[in-house]
Design a protein around this motif. Structure first.
Motif, mmCIF file in Angstrom:
data_model
loop_
_atom_site.group_PDB
_atom_site.id
_atom_site.type_symbol
_atom_site.label_atom_id
_atom_site.label_comp_id
_atom_site.label_asym_id
_atom_site.label_seq_id
_atom_site.Cartn_x
_atom_site.Cartn_y
_atom_site.Cartn_z
ATOM 1 N N ALA A 213 -60.017 18.156 -63.142
ATOM 2 C CA ALA A 213 -58.983 18.978 -63.855
ATOM 3 C C ALA A 213 -59.044 20.291 -63.250
ATOM 4 O O ALA A 213 -57.951 20.967 -63.019
ATOM 5 C CB ALA A 213 -59.692 19.215 -65.426
ATOM 6 N N PHE A 214 -60.115 20.831 -62.401
ATOM 7 C CA PHE A 214 -60.012 21.931 -61.730
ATOM 8 C C PHE A 214 -59.213 21.578 -60.494
ATOM 9 O O PHE A 214 -58.614 22.435 -60.048
ATOM 10 C CB PHE A 214 -61.634 22.352 -61.216
ATOM 11 N N ARG A 215 -59.381 20.340 -59.655
ATOM 12 C CA ARG A 215 -58.598 20.166 -58.804
ATOM 13 C C ARG A 215 -57.197 20.148 -58.913
ATOM 14 O O ARG A 215 -56.326 20.688 -58.125
ATOM 15 C CB ARG A 215 -58.903 18.938 -58.364
ATOM 16 N N GLU A 216 -56.686 19.813 -60.217
ATOM 17 C CA GLU A 216 -55.458 19.466 -60.647
ATOM 18 C C GLU A 216 -55.002 20.868 -60.864
ATOM 19 O O GLU A 216 -53.591 21.387 -60.636
ATOM 20 C CB GLU A 216 -55.074 18.683 -61.817
ATOM 21 N N ALA A 217 -55.462 21.807 -61.512
ATOM 22 C CA ALA A 217 -55.191 22.989 -61.815
ATOM 23 C C ALA A 217 -54.645 23.771 -60.464
ATOM 24 O O ALA A 217 -54.048 24.705 -60.475
ATOM 25 C CB ALA A 217 -56.176 23.770 -62.910
ATOM 26 N N ILE A 218 -55.812 23.929 -59.431
ATOM 27 C CA ILE A 218 -55.584 24.403 -58.320
ATOM 28 C C ILE A 218 -54.486 24.124 -57.778
ATOM 29 O O ILE A 218 -53.555 24.905 -56.909
ATOM 30 C CB ILE A 218 -56.875 24.107 -57.449
ATOM 31 N N ALA A 219 -54.243 22.584 -57.462
ATOM 32 C CA ALA A 219 -52.820 22.299 -57.180
ATOM 33 C C ALA A 219 -51.555 22.808 -57.618
ATOM 34 O O ALA A 219 -50.548 23.060 -56.983
ATOM 35 C CB ALA A 219 -52.921 20.786 -56.727
ATOM 36 N N ALA A 220 -51.589 22.804 -58.823
ATOM 37 C CA ALA A 220 -50.544 23.318 -59.679
ATOM 38 C C ALA A 220 -50.285 24.751 -59.705
ATOM 39 O O ALA A 220 -49.063 25.251 -59.770
ATOM 40 C CB ALA A 220 -50.704 22.759 -61.132
ATOM 41 N N ALA A 221 -51.375 25.552 -59.485
ATOM 42 C CA ALA A 221 -51.227 26.948 -59.385
ATOM 43 C C ALA A 221 -50.984 27.759 -58.174
ATOM 44 O O ALA A 221 -51.304 28.720 -57.755
ATOM 45 C CB ALA A 221 -52.296 27.515 -60.205
ATOM 46 N N ARG A 222 -50.886 26.829 -57.144
ATOM 47 C CA ARG A 222 -50.887 27.388 -55.763
ATOM 48 C C ARG A 222 -50.037 28.526 -55.521
ATOM 49 O O ARG A 222 -48.760 28.646 -56.136
ATOM 50 C CB ARG A 222 -50.326 26.181 -54.611
ATOM 51 N N GLY A 223 -50.535 29.358 -55.051
ATOM 52 C CA GLY A 223 -49.919 30.957 -55.068
ATOM 53 C C GLY A 223 -49.955 32.042 -56.272
ATOM 54 O O GLY A 223 -49.451 32.882 -56.540
ATOM 55 N N GLY A 224 -50.569 31.072 -57.424
ATOM 56 C CA GLY A 224 -50.493 31.824 -58.505
ATOM 57 C C GLY A 224 -52.221 31.723 -58.825
ATOM 58 O O GLY A 224 -53.104 31.804 -58.314
ATOM 59 N N VAL A 225 -52.253 31.779 -60.428
ATOM 60 C CA VAL A 225 -53.837 31.958 -60.943
ATOM 61 C C VAL A 225 -54.144 30.664 -61.560
ATOM 62 O O VAL A 225 -53.424 29.991 -62.659
ATOM 63 C CB VAL A 225 -53.746 33.309 -61.848
ATOM 64 N N VAL A 226 -55.349 30.172 -61.417
ATOM 65 C CA VAL A 226 -55.906 29.372 -62.344
ATOM 66 C C VAL A 226 -56.886 29.816 -63.171
ATOM 67 O O VAL A 226 -57.700 30.851 -63.194
ATOM 68 C CB VAL A 226 -56.776 28.366 -61.352
ATOM 69 N N TRP A 227 -56.653 29.645 -64.404
ATOM 70 C CA TRP A 227 -57.448 30.500 -65.477
ATOM 71 C C TRP A 227 -58.602 29.425 -66.041
ATOM 72 O O TRP A 227 -58.151 28.339 -66.559
ATOM 73 C CB TRP A 227 -56.312 30.574 -66.741
ATOM 74 N N ILE A 228 -59.835 29.987 -66.256
ATOM 75 C CA ILE A 228 -60.863 29.290 -66.667
ATOM 76 C C ILE A 228 -61.144 29.981 -67.850
ATOM 77 O O ILE A 228 -61.930 31.083 -67.964
ATOM 78 C CB ILE A 228 -62.235 29.385 -65.539
ATOM 79 N N PRO A 229 -60.989 29.457 -69.268
ATOM 80 C CA PRO A 229 -61.050 30.255 -70.496
ATOM 81 C C PRO A 229 -62.564 30.270 -70.818
ATOM 82 O O PRO A 229 -63.550 29.377 -70.262
ATOM 83 C CB PRO A 229 -60.499 29.175 -71.413
ATOM 84 N N PRO A 230 -62.929 31.080 -71.897
ATOM 85 C CA PRO A 230 -64.594 30.928 -72.264
ATOM 86 C C PRO A 230 -64.824 29.481 -72.651
ATOM 87 O O PRO A 230 -64.091 28.726 -72.901
ATOM 88 C CB PRO A 230 -64.549 31.738 -73.674
ATOM 89 N N GLY A 231 -66.066 29.288 -72.340
ATOM 90 C CA GLY A 231 -66.541 27.810 -72.287
ATOM 91 C C GLY A 231 -67.748 27.586 -71.050
ATOM 92 O O GLY A 231 -67.623 28.393 -70.342
ATOM 93 N N ASP A 232 -68.335 26.327 -71.305
ATOM 94 C CA ASP A 232 -69.186 25.653 -70.066
ATOM 95 C C ASP A 232 -68.385 24.557 -69.575
ATOM 96 O O ASP A 232 -67.873 23.587 -70.355
ATOM 97 C CB ASP A 232 -70.302 25.267 -70.836
ATOM 98 N N TYR A 233 -68.433 24.791 -68.331
ATOM 99 C CA TYR A 233 -67.525 23.536 -67.636
ATOM 100 C C TYR A 233 -68.467 22.841 -66.431
ATOM 101 O O TYR A 233 -68.885 23.602 -65.842
ATOM 102 C CB TYR A 233 -66.134 24.112 -66.906
ATOM 103 N N ARG A 234 -68.515 21.619 -66.443
ATOM 104 C CA ARG A 234 -69.415 20.822 -65.689
ATOM 105 C C ARG A 234 -68.771 20.310 -64.380
ATOM 106 O O ARG A 234 -67.749 19.557 -64.539
ATOM 107 C CB ARG A 234 -70.341 19.766 -66.450
ATOM 108 N N LEU A 235 -68.843 20.366 -63.365
ATOM 109 C CA LEU A 235 -68.434 19.779 -62.377
ATOM 110 C C LEU A 235 -69.415 18.910 -61.544
ATOM 111 O O LEU A 235 -70.501 19.565 -61.223
ATOM 112 C CB LEU A 235 -67.928 21.006 -61.135
ATOM 113 N N THR A 236 -69.035 17.908 -61.129
ATOM 114 C CA THR A 236 -70.226 16.863 -60.463
ATOM 115 C C THR A 236 -70.005 16.893 -58.886
ATOM 116 O O THR A 236 -70.753 16.336 -58.125
ATOM 117 C CB THR A 236 -69.725 15.557 -61.098
ATOM 118 N N SER A 237 -68.712 17.361 -58.302
ATOM 119 C CA SER A 237 -68.684 17.501 -56.859
ATOM 120 C C SER A 237 -68.002 18.932 -56.520
ATOM 121 O O SER A 237 -67.420 19.281 -57.313
ATOM 122 C CB SER A 237 -67.813 16.231 -56.225
ATOM 123 N N SER A 238 -67.905 19.098 -55.124
ATOM 124 C CA SER A 238 -67.223 20.477 -54.858
ATOM 125 C C SER A 238 -65.856 20.601 -54.722
ATOM 126 O O SER A 238 -65.192 19.341 -54.639
ATOM 127 C CB SER A 238 -68.057 20.759 -53.451
#
Length: 727
Positions: A213-238
């Motif tokens: 989900a983080f990767r897709e948001a970064i690709a979609a927001a190229r040139g803009g902002v990726v928003w990380i709302p309040p919460g706990d998010y687990r990433l399993t790779s870099s």
């Protein structure tokens, strides 16, 4: 190369160190406007030392002995709480949150109960040894270290100055060091036009894997902002391929990413902006071949990192490749097993400013000019506290570098507060060049005893380790307070005798330095102007070349100097703290905090535990291997008349008799018997203490106790060995 392999270099003087100055071990407000004379970061928190608070626990320290809890604590003091004991802080500012620096015994976890104005909260603070007790046996001189950790809590209410917050050990022994109080603002809202990671399937509960989900948001927001709302998010790779995008959270207390490798990429076109969230890892040891870092590699030119909370990683930012004009500001970097930040070569125009770093396992902030020189880059107005293996700030090579208005305290083991060095570690390395500006810095309790050499490192060190220092090094407007050893050190730490030249020290205030103001051990020269010293421990200058005969260091008096015009006369011995002045306490324990060794030890029960001033910790020899010897170096020949030997006072320690021989030496080689072998009774009913009178006329520097029998355990055991001049 991944990670911070540089500290693996074996040397006479190993490069390491760092610290935050918590003056007099009391209270420090990290929120002073950044005037030239105000060193350190402007941060929304106020730190209160546990030893200055109200407690029914046990205060430990002060101590500078490597490998002890007190030596790694802010202010070199802390408070130990057994179950049910508490320490109560007076809130110094409006606050709704607290962060506590603490330690628990190895292998244990538990909780701290929290009370506000006497009312117990339903929330608790989790405490654990999981991220502590780090071993780096490939680093010469390293011992088990990194005892402390940080745990934080939103209190759910707004407190005012004068309110009371207490923490209580609920189910495990906890050593509390310091509490940070702050008013955390409300969570920020989503920026217009941004792409939320939850819109791409990220799970704010922390249960699901949000990496894709983080990767897709970064690709979609190229040139803009990726928003990380309040919460706990687990990433399993870099994440990689991050460029031309802003990653933004609702605040570092609200938006939390759990991963040990956030961004790992060798290059980027740049314009990456990371702001206002937390990245908390699961790094429990230091593996230099693993990129267990918040950022590993490159963010690309014109990028920034701000408002971040970075914790439990190996390195905060390990920066290689093109990071030109990067700005790293207003962040907290806590509990890393290696560096806080390292500009690992080729950096141009990088600014690292207004950050707070605590409890690093190597240099807190470093520039290392590997593969290309770091150029025109700066560390400014940072606060560094408790680096437990290396330097607070280290500059290894580079051109036109600035270190300005930083506050560094409580360095440990292998480092100085600030090191300006040509130690290369690897090739190709680019030595110091151009003008190195070291201006307006404050160093408190900085410098340490290097265990590889049994010789100290100064609060501020200039080191021609692998090549001559030929740059212009301007050290101006420096304040050095309570250095356990020297204030300024000039050395060729690799033992090659390379010169240190081009140094000017202009304007410095040195207070209560343990040994000397200037520790000169390299050929070369420096000019001193306006350097004033008070409370000098032994002499003004130690000027003894290393290696012997390699050439003298010339100190030029540029005027305005005072309080340090004496010279240590005997290059065969290193002055010990306070050796030049009458002892202010003739009844003091001569062994406390002194270097101790033994023929063997069991697990964490190391020799230094018997001289750490804490009767609850102890040395235990190798089991079932009598006789075993324990030795302490008192630092100078002393007329010792009485020993007090202790075991922990707990009733759990049953009575026992140890058979002990007392020996002494004046040269560390030839030992003579002072008191022959006899049994000494330790009984908890009488404090588990045995007193050993020594014959009148006894003079020794090295005290050795040999244990040949113990009726209570098949090993030699001491929780404290105290030596006194008085009968």
């Amino acid at each position: 190369m991944h990670g911070n392999s540089k500290a693996g270099s074996v040397s006479r003087l190993s490069a390491t160190g760092a610290a935050v100055a918590l003056a007099a071990g009391m209270l420090v407000t990290l929120g002073t406007p950044a005037a030239h004379a105000a060193a350190g970061a402007t941060l929304p928190l106020t730190s209160v030392e546990a030893e200055s608070a109200t407690t029914n626990g046990t205060r430990i320290g002060p101590d500078h002995t490597q490998g002890t809890l007190a030596s790694e604590a802010s202010g070199r003091q802390a408070v130990r709480l057994n179950t049910g004991q508490r320490v109560e802080f007076t809130v110094p500012r409006a606050a709704n949150a607290v962060n506590v620096s603490y330690s628990v015994p190895d292998g244990q976890s538990g909780t701290l109960n929290v009370y506000v104005n006497g009312t117990k909260l339903t929330k608790t603070l989790a405490v654990t040894s999981k991220y502590s007790y780090v071993d780096t046996n490939w680093i010469a001189g390293a011992r088990t270290h990194h005892f402390y950790d940080n745990t934080r809590l939103l209190l759910g209410q707004n407190l005012q100055p004068g309110d009371k917050v207490a923490v209580e050990a609920a189910n495990v022994q906890v050593t509390v060091d310091v509490a940070d109080f702050e008013q955390v603002p409300a969570a920020a809202g989503q920026p217009a036009g941004s792409v939320s990671v939850t819109s791409k399937g990220a799970d704010p509960s922390g249960q699901g894997d949000s990496t894709q989900a983080f990767r897709e948001a970064i690709a979609a927001a190229r040139g803009g902002v990726v928003w990380i709302p309040p919460g706990d998010y687990r990433l399993t790779s870099s994440l990689s391929g991050v460029q031309n995008v802003t990653l933004q959270g609702a605040g570092s207390w609200y938006s939390v990413v759990h991963t040990s490798r956030f961004i790992d990429q060798s290059n980027s076109s740049g314009s990456v902006h990371i702001k206002d969230f937390a990245v908390i890892g699961e790094v429990t040891e230091r593996v230099d071949s693993s990129p267990d870092n918040f950022v590993n590699g490159s963010l690309g030119p014109d990028s920034s990192v701000s408002g971040m909370w970075i914790q439990h990683l190996k390195v905060g930012l390990w920066l290689t490749g093109n990071n030109d004009n990067l700005v790293v500001e207003n962040n907290r970097i806590l509990d890393t097993t290696a560096d806080g930040l390292n500009l690992n070569g080729t950096a141009k125009g990088v600014k690292v400013r207004n950050n707070f770093l605590r409890n690093q396992g190597d240099d807190s902030l470093a520039m290392w000019s590997l593969y290309g020189p770091d150029t025109n880059s700066s560390f400014e107005n940072n606060t560094v506290s408790q680096p437990n293996l290396a330097n607070g700030i280290a500059i290894y090579g580079g051109t036109d570098i600035t270190v300005r208005n930083n506050l560094i305290s409580d360095t440990n083991a292998l480092g100085s507060g600030i090191a300006i060095s040509n130690q290369k570690f690897l090739d190709p390395f680019f030595p110091l060049a151009g003008t190195i500006t070291v201006d307006g810095n404050t160093l408190v309790r900085a410098g340490a005893m290097n265990p590889n050499w049994n010789h100290p490192m100064g609060a501020l060190r200039v080191d021609s380790y692998d090549s001559a220092v030929n740059a212009t090094v301007n050290i101006t407007n420096t304040t050095i307070t309570d250095s356990p050893y020297s204030a300024f050190e000039f050395v060729s730490g690799g033992g090659h005798g390379y010169p240190v030249k081009g140094v000017t020290v202009n304007g410095a205030t040195v207070k209560n330095t343990g040994t000397v103001v200037v520790q000169a051990e390299a050929q070369g020269a420096a000019t001193f102007r306006g350097v004033t010293a008070t409370g000098v421990g032994a002499a003004g200058v130690y000027n003894c070349p290393y290696p012997s005969g390699s050439g003298a260091f010339t100190l030029t008096d540029g005027g305005g100097n005072s309080g340090w015009n004496t010279t240590w006369s005997d290059c065969s011995t290193w002055p010990q703290p306070g050796q030049g002045n009458p002892d202010p306490d003739p009844n003091r324990n001569l062994a406390k905090g002194r270097p101790a060794t033994a023929t063997g030890s069991q697990d964490v029960y190391t020799p230094g535990k018997a001289v750490d001033g804490d009767a609850n910790t102890y040395w235990e020899s190798a089991n079932n291997a009598f006789p075993q010897s324990w030795t302490v170096d008192l630092g100078s020949n002393e007329p010792v008349r009485r020993l007090v030997l202790k075991l922990p006072p707990s009733p759990a320690w049953g009575a026992r008799t140890q058979t002990i021989t007392v020996q002494g030496s004046t040269d560390g080689s030839a030992y003579s018997t002072v008191v022959g072998s006899q049994g000494y009774r330790f009984d908890p009913a009488t404090g588990n203490t045995a007193t050993v009178p020594l014959p009148s006329g006894t003079s020794l520097r090295w005290l050795r106790l040999t244990v040949s029998a113990n009726t209570g355990w098949p090993a030699g055991q001491f929780s404290e060995v105290e030596a006194y001049r008085t009968p």
